[in-house]
Design a protein around this motif. Structure first.
Motif, PDB file in Angstrom:
ATOM      1  N   TYR A   6       0.862  -1.186   0.000  1.00 29.79           N
ATOM      2  CA  TYR A   6       0.000   0.000   0.000  1.00 29.79           C
ATOM      3  C   TYR A   6       0.896   1.233   0.000  1.00 29.79           C
ATOM      4  O   TYR A   6       2.102   1.141   0.208  1.00 29.79           O
ATOM      5  CB  TYR A   6      -0.905  -0.002   1.235  1.00 29.79           C
ATOM      6  N   ASP A   7       0.292   2.398  -0.256  1.00 30.29           N
ATOM      7  CA  ASP A   7       1.052   3.644  -0.216  1.00 30.29           C
ATOM      8  C   ASP A   7       1.413   3.978   1.228  1.00 30.29           C
ATOM      9  O   ASP A   7       0.547   3.984   2.106  1.00 30.29           O
ATOM     10  CB  ASP A   7       0.250   4.795  -0.814  1.00 30.29           C
ATOM     11  N   TYR A   8       2.678   4.236   1.454  1.00 23.82           N
ATOM     12  CA  TYR A   8       3.180   4.583   2.781  1.00 23.82           C
ATOM     13  C   TYR A   8       3.375   6.088   2.804  1.00 23.82           C
ATOM     14  O   TYR A   8       4.350   6.605   2.288  1.00 23.82           O
ATOM     15  CB  TYR A   8       4.494   3.843   3.051  1.00 23.82           C
ATOM     16  N   GLU A   9       2.434   6.797   3.381  1.00 26.38           N
ATOM     17  CA  GLU A   9       2.475   8.255   3.372  1.00 26.38           C
ATOM     18  C   GLU A   9       2.366   8.819   4.783  1.00 26.38           C
ATOM     19  O   GLU A   9       1.422   9.541   5.103  1.00 26.38           O
ATOM     20  CB  GLU A   9       1.361   8.796   2.481  1.00 26.38           C
ATOM     21  N   PHE A  10       3.309   8.483   5.620  1.00 23.70           N
ATOM     22  CA  PHE A  10       3.343   8.992   6.973  1.00 23.70           C
ATOM     23  C   PHE A  10       4.522   9.954   7.089  1.00 23.70           C
ATOM     24  O   PHE A  10       5.639   9.617   6.703  1.00 23.70           O
ATOM     25  CB  PHE A  10       3.492   7.856   7.983  1.00 23.70           C
ATOM     26  N   PRO A  11       4.307  11.155   7.629  1.00 25.28           N
ATOM     27  CA  PRO A  11       5.419  12.099   7.767  1.00 25.28           C
ATOM     28  C   PRO A  11       6.413  11.610   8.822  1.00 25.28           C
ATOM     29  O   PRO A  11       6.030  10.962   9.801  1.00 25.28           O
ATOM     30  CB  PRO A  11       4.740  13.387   8.203  1.00 25.28           C
ATOM     31  N   SER A  12       7.665  11.923   8.606  1.00 29.84           N
ATOM     32  CA  SER A  12       8.715  11.552   9.539  1.00 29.84           C
ATOM     33  C   SER A  12       8.471  12.228  10.892  1.00 29.84           C
ATOM     34  O   SER A  12       8.141  13.413  10.951  1.00 29.84           O
ATOM     35  CB  SER A  12      10.073  11.980   8.980  1.00 29.84           C
ATOM     36  N   ARG A  52      11.117  15.273  11.595  1.00 32.14           N
ATOM     37  CA  ARG A  52      11.309  16.327  10.601  1.00 32.14           C
ATOM     38  C   ARG A  52      11.498  17.671  11.306  1.00 32.14           C
ATOM     39  O   ARG A  52      11.077  17.853  12.455  1.00 32.14           O
ATOM     40  CB  ARG A  52      10.149  16.358   9.617  1.00 32.14           C
TER      41      ARG A  52
END
Length: 106
Positions: free
Chosen positions: A7-13, A16
């Motif tokens: 799946y798309d892995y779209e979690f912000p670090s 950051r």
């Protein structure tokens, strides 16, 4: 080994720069010291003077080595480049940014 997500892995670090506000993470490595085989990470203000950073953070950490002599610290490097600039300049003024690696010899 390559890993393929299903799946798309779209979690912000979580580490950051914008999470830390006026602070930043700075890594410090004592080159050639077998007691400290990897870098330590400090959370410090961006506008902290370099001399204060060294005496209040780095010397305090390095003092856990019984052979540490603060007067013997030399050869500061910013990643692979020689760090040049005044001790009174801030970390930001010296180009030391978020998640920067500094190293020294003693």
């Amino acid at each position: 080994m390559t890993v393929k997500a299903l799946y798309d892995y779209e979690f912000p670090s979580a580490d950051r720069a914008e999470v830390f506000g006026d602070d930043q993470l700075v890594y410090v490595h004592w080159r050639g010291n077998p007691l400290f085989c990897s870098a330590v990470c400090f959370r410090v203000p961006k506008d902290m003077p370099f001399a204060e950073f060294v005496t209040s953070m780095v010397h305090t950490w390095a003092a856990s080595d019984p052979d540490f002599d603060p007067a013997s610290v030399t050869g500061w490097r910013l990643f692979d480049e020689q760090l040049s600039g005044g001790q009174d300049k801030s970390l930001a003024d010296l180009g030391i940014g978020h998640k920067t690696l500094l190293s020294f010899e003693a």
